[in-house]
Design a protein around this motif. Structure first.
Motif, PDB file in Angstrom:
ATOM      1  N   TYR A 232      -7.748   8.246 -14.230  1.00 42.90           N
ATOM      2  CA  TYR A 232      -7.154   7.005 -13.741  1.00 42.90           C
ATOM      3  C   TYR A 232      -7.273   6.913 -12.223  1.00 42.90           C
ATOM      4  CZ  TYR A 232      -3.196   9.928 -12.356  1.00 42.90           C
ATOM      5  OH  TYR A 232      -2.408  10.904 -11.782  1.00 42.90           O
ATOM      6  N   LYS A 233      -7.155   5.681 -11.728  1.00 40.82           N
ATOM      7  CA  LYS A 233      -7.153   5.431 -10.290  1.00 40.82           C
ATOM      8  C   LYS A 233      -6.146   4.328 -10.008  1.00 40.82           C
ATOM      9  CE  LYS A 233     -10.150   4.227  -6.377  1.00 40.82           C
ATOM     10  NZ  LYS A 233     -11.540   3.861  -5.966  1.00 40.82           N
ATOM     11  N   LEU A 234      -5.297   4.581  -9.019  1.00 34.37           N
ATOM     12  CA  LEU A 234      -4.247   3.625  -8.666  1.00 34.37           C
ATOM     13  C   LEU A 234      -4.384   3.279  -7.194  1.00 34.37           C
ATOM     14  CD1 LEU A 234      -1.649   2.119  -9.598  1.00 34.37           C
ATOM     15  CD2 LEU A 234      -0.363   4.122  -8.838  1.00 34.37           C
ATOM     16  N   ASN A 235      -4.733   2.036  -6.896  1.00 34.36           N
ATOM     17  CA  ASN A 235      -4.880   1.572  -5.514  1.00 34.36           C
ATOM     18  C   ASN A 235      -3.640   0.797  -5.104  1.00 34.36           C
ATOM     19  OD1 ASN A 235      -7.505   2.518  -4.844  1.00 34.36           O
ATOM     20  ND2 ASN A 235      -8.376   0.913  -6.130  1.00 34.36           N
ATOM     21  N   ILE A 281       1.864  -5.875  -6.453  1.00 36.62           N
ATOM     22  CA  ILE A 281       3.170  -5.344  -6.042  1.00 36.62           C
ATOM     23  C   ILE A 281       3.472  -4.050  -6.783  1.00 36.62           C
ATOM     24  CG2 ILE A 281       5.651  -5.792  -6.101  1.00 36.62           C
ATOM     25  CD1 ILE A 281       4.960  -8.753  -5.633  1.00 36.62           C
ATOM     26  N   VAL A 282       3.220  -4.021  -8.092  1.00 38.11           N
ATOM     27  CA  VAL A 282       3.465  -2.812  -8.899  1.00 38.11           C
ATOM     28  C   VAL A 282       2.670  -1.639  -8.352  1.00 38.11           C
ATOM     29  CG1 VAL A 282       2.996  -1.752 -11.141  1.00 38.11           C
ATOM     30  CG2 VAL A 282       4.142  -3.969 -11.032  1.00 38.11           C
ATOM     31  N   ARG A 283       1.402  -1.850  -8.093  1.00 34.96           N
ATOM     32  CA  ARG A 283       0.550  -0.749  -7.636  1.00 34.96           C
ATOM     33  C   ARG A 283       0.941  -0.265  -6.240  1.00 34.96           C
ATOM     34  NH1 ARG A 283      -4.546  -4.003 -10.199  1.00 34.96           N
ATOM     35  NH2 ARG A 283      -4.245  -3.263 -12.342  1.00 34.96           N
ATOM     36  N   ASN A 284       1.355  -1.179  -5.383  1.00 32.13           N
ATOM     37  CA  ASN A 284       1.799  -0.779  -4.048  1.00 32.13           C
ATOM     38  C   ASN A 284       3.024   0.126  -4.119  1.00 32.13           C
ATOM     39  OD1 ASN A 284      -0.192  -2.098  -2.575  1.00 32.13           O
ATOM     40  ND2 ASN A 284       0.960  -4.005  -2.452  1.00 32.13           N
ATOM     41  N   ILE A 285       4.038  -0.298  -4.875  1.00 36.64           N
ATOM     42  CA  ILE A 285       5.285   0.463  -4.966  1.00 36.64           C
ATOM     43  C   ILE A 285       5.084   1.738  -5.764  1.00 36.64           C
ATOM     44  CG2 ILE A 285       7.704   0.384  -5.670  1.00 36.64           C
ATOM     45  CD1 ILE A 285       6.950  -1.485  -3.334  1.00 36.64           C
ATOM     46  N   LEU A 286       4.343   1.642  -6.864  1.00 41.07           N
ATOM     47  CA  LEU A 286       4.154   2.802  -7.737  1.00 41.07           C
ATOM     48  C   LEU A 286       3.391   3.915  -7.030  1.00 41.07           C
ATOM     49  CD1 LEU A 286       4.833   3.659 -10.634  1.00 41.07           C
ATOM     50  CD2 LEU A 286       2.612   2.796 -11.342  1.00 41.07           C
ATOM     51  N   SER A 287       2.461   3.564  -6.179  1.00 40.02           N
ATOM     52  CA  SER A 287       1.664   4.583  -5.482  1.00 40.02           C
ATOM     53  C   SER A 287       2.506   5.442  -4.551  1.00 40.02           C
ATOM     54  CB  SER A 287       0.542   3.911  -4.692  1.00 40.02           C
ATOM     55  OG  SER A 287       1.068   3.126  -3.631  1.00 40.02           O
ATOM     56  N   LEU A 288       3.678   4.930  -4.147  1.00 41.66           N
ATOM     57  CA  LEU A 288       4.572   5.685  -3.261  1.00 41.66           C
ATOM     58  C   LEU A 288       5.608   6.498  -4.024  1.00 41.66           C
ATOM     59  CD1 LEU A 288       5.269   2.888  -0.605  1.00 41.66           C
ATOM     60  CD2 LEU A 288       3.606   4.756  -0.451  1.00 41.66           C
ATOM     61  N   ASN A 289       5.711   6.276  -5.325  1.00 44.47           N
ATOM     62  CA  ASN A 289       6.780   6.914  -6.112  1.00 44.47           C
ATOM     63  C   ASN A 289       6.250   7.504  -7.407  1.00 44.47           C
ATOM     64  OD1 ASN A 289       9.469   5.828  -4.688  1.00 44.47           O
ATOM     65  ND2 ASN A 289       7.988   4.152  -4.755  1.00 44.47           N
ATOM     66  N   PHE A 290       5.065   8.085  -7.366  1.00 46.62           N
ATOM     67  CA  PHE A 290       4.385   8.540  -8.576  1.00 46.62           C
ATOM     68  C   PHE A 290       3.888   9.975  -8.387  1.00 46.62           C
ATOM     69  CE2 PHE A 290       0.555   8.706 -11.318  1.00 46.62           C
ATOM     70  CZ  PHE A 290       1.156   8.427 -12.527  1.00 46.62           C
ATOM     71  N   ASP A 291       4.232  10.834  -9.332  1.00 45.40           N
ATOM     72  CA  ASP A 291       3.756  12.216  -9.325  1.00 45.40           C
ATOM     73  C   ASP A 291       2.539  12.300 -10.230  1.00 45.40           C
ATOM     74  OD1 ASP A 291       3.294  14.916  -9.437  1.00 45.40           O
ATOM     75  OD2 ASP A 291       5.379  15.476  -9.827  1.00 45.40           O
TER      76      ASP A 291
END
Length: 506
Positions: A232-235, A281-291
């Protein structure tokens, strides 16, 4: 509670050892070794009407198939060899009918699913979820039922468990392809199919593992299942790239407690509103709070996403108000142009009418003052000149009518241009509501008012001209008829007598 293979083997022996047991969606296979035979009547074991079974004794020395053979004949053959029966193999064939599959040993079935890879697990579910719902009917009455939105594990007495069969899965999958690079098209599944609210049993945890990974496919920019390795890749504010080894689903180490949070995020992202903006918005916030090691998500992430979206909406509301104000100004200008169009046409009518009336009044006043009679002023020359003025009036009418039609056509063109310009900014329904008062195609609108004024003043203009023509024609007949000359003399006489009476009275 006695299990199905135990019931079948107990027909032949009350002492046996289970050597092999496996159950999947298509069959249950059990192999038992008998240590003590029963010398009695052999009663045929019963399954549900949906399935059938086969028995193999001593590696095929005797064989029975419930679909083809008669039990009584088989029982007679069994009695002949009871002294040396050692092994019994049981095969239960499951038939998928009415969206229901039997599960005879839930522990064995769970072990089977645990041994699958992620892709195998998804294929097993996807291939059997044909009509948007699927029931796994557990043949043990002590099982506690549970469900996802479309899949239920229920006991025989609870097959009426309510599931959602109206989910438009193709629309969601197409939306996922639009929002990200998505290489999971071989599975016609949605997170709704796999999400289980409970997290107690091994089977429930298994579904939650699969749900967590599969839901992430709908959220990330890029998802791919390559040889049982999920990539997976999350931008977002940060770019996260990771992978999960999923060759044995039991050994996949992910945080199943994050399942609820990610599932909420997925539902909010895909249901209503601008999906593209929500995804950003989801990807921005999730990228900062995802292990990325175990797919763990901070519990406060969903609230942070909602808060950021509210801020985004406020910014958009200001822009939206600006757009509405700008559009309102344009529509007001359109309405003013409509008023000018009407006023121009009415002005032409008034100008011509006033000119004609002024001419006739001048002729009448001059003649009355000079001769005391208004009829004598309307000589043939004056009448012919009046006809010329009326002819000019018709010419002005035709030109004004043509000019008004051109202006209306131009108005309609401007209306369409303005509407097209805002089509990509505002929704079609909102545009229709805003432009309703100016829509040339609808009644009781500005354009409709123009058309009515055009019709009414055209009729009035023509009627006025015809009335004047009639009046002039009568005068022309009077001036050129002997009969009417006598009438004219009589009228003059009456007028003179009337004037004398007035003078004598004074």
């Amino acid at each position: 509670m006695e299990k199905i293979y135990e019931k079948i083997v107990s027909v032949f022996s009350n002492q046996f050892n289970l050597n092999y047991l496996q159950e999947n969606c298509d069959e249950l296979v059990a192999e038992c070794e008998i240590t003590n035979l029963i010398q009695s009547e052999y009663v045929c074991p019963r399954l549900n009407e949906r399935d059938d079974f086969a028995l193999s004794i001593n590696d095929g020395e005797l064989y029975f198939n419930s679909k083809q053979d008669l039990w009584d004949d088989f029982a007679i053959d069994v009695k002949k060899i009871t002294t040396h029966i050692q092994r019994i193999k049981i095969i239960i064939n499951k038939n998928h009918t009415k969206d229901t599959i039997s599960i005879y040993d839930i522990e064995a079935f769970t072990e089977y699913l645990e041994s699958l890879s992620l892709s195998q697990f998804l294929s097993v579910i996807s291939n059997r979820l044909k009509n948007n719902i699927l029931f796994f009917e557990i043949q043990n009455d002590d099982f506690i039922s549970w469900r996802t939105d479309t899949i239920a594990f229920v006991t025989k007495n609870n097959v009426n468990f309510q599931l959602k069969s109206d989910i438009d899965r193709n629309a969601y999958i197409e939306r996922a392809k639009y929002l990200s690079y998505w290489e999971m098209t071989s599975f016609c599944l949605l997170p709704e199919d796999l999400y289980c609210a409970q997290n107690g049993t091994k089977l429930q945890k298994l579904f939650r593992k699969a749900n967590l990974i599969y839901t992430l496919c709908f959220v990330c920019d890029y998802s791919k299942l390559n040889k049982d390795r999920y990539e997976y890749k999350l931008n977002g504010y940060k770019t996260l790239i990771g992978n999960i080894t999923a060759d044995i689903l039991k050994n996949v180490d992910v945080d199943t407690s994050s399942c609820e949070i990610l599932y909420k995020i997925y539902q909010w992202m895909y249901r209503g509103g601008n999906n593209q903006d929500k995804a950003s918005i989801v990807r921005n916030i999730l990228s900062l709070n995802f292990d990325d090691k175990n797919l763990s998500i901070n519990k406060s992430v969903f609230e942070s996403i909602l808060s950021n979206y509210k801020i985004y909406e406020k910014e958009n509301v200001q822009q939206y108000i600006q757009v509405r104000n700008e559009l309102s100004s344009l529509l007001i200008d359109l309405q003013e142009k409509v008023s000018c169009i009407v006023n121009s046409f009415i002005g032409d009518f008034k100008t011509v009418l006033i000119t004609l009336i002024s001419f006739f009044v001048s002729v009448i006043v001059i003649q009355v003052v000079s001769t005391g009679s208004f009829l004598s002023g309307f000589t043939n020359e004056i009448i012919y000149l009046s006809f010329a003025f009326i002819l000019i009036s018709f010419g002005v009418l035709i030109y004004s009518h043509w000019e008004l039609s051109k202006k209306i056509s131009l108005y309609q063109k401007h209306y369409k241009q303005i509407k097209e310009r805002y089509k990509d900014i505002l929704s079609e329904v909102e545009l229709e509501t805003i432009f309703e008062e100016c829509d040339p195609q609808k009644d009781e609108t500005n354009n409709s008012f123009v058309e009515k004024q055009k019709k009414y003043y055209t009729i009035l203009w023509v009627f006025s001209n015809l009335l004047l023509i009639f009046f002039l024609f009568v005068l022309l007949v009077i001036n050129n008829s002997q009969f009417f000359k006598v009438i004219k003399i009589i009228i003059c006489f009456i007028q003179n007598m009337y004037q004398l009476e007035i003078v004598s009275f004074i």
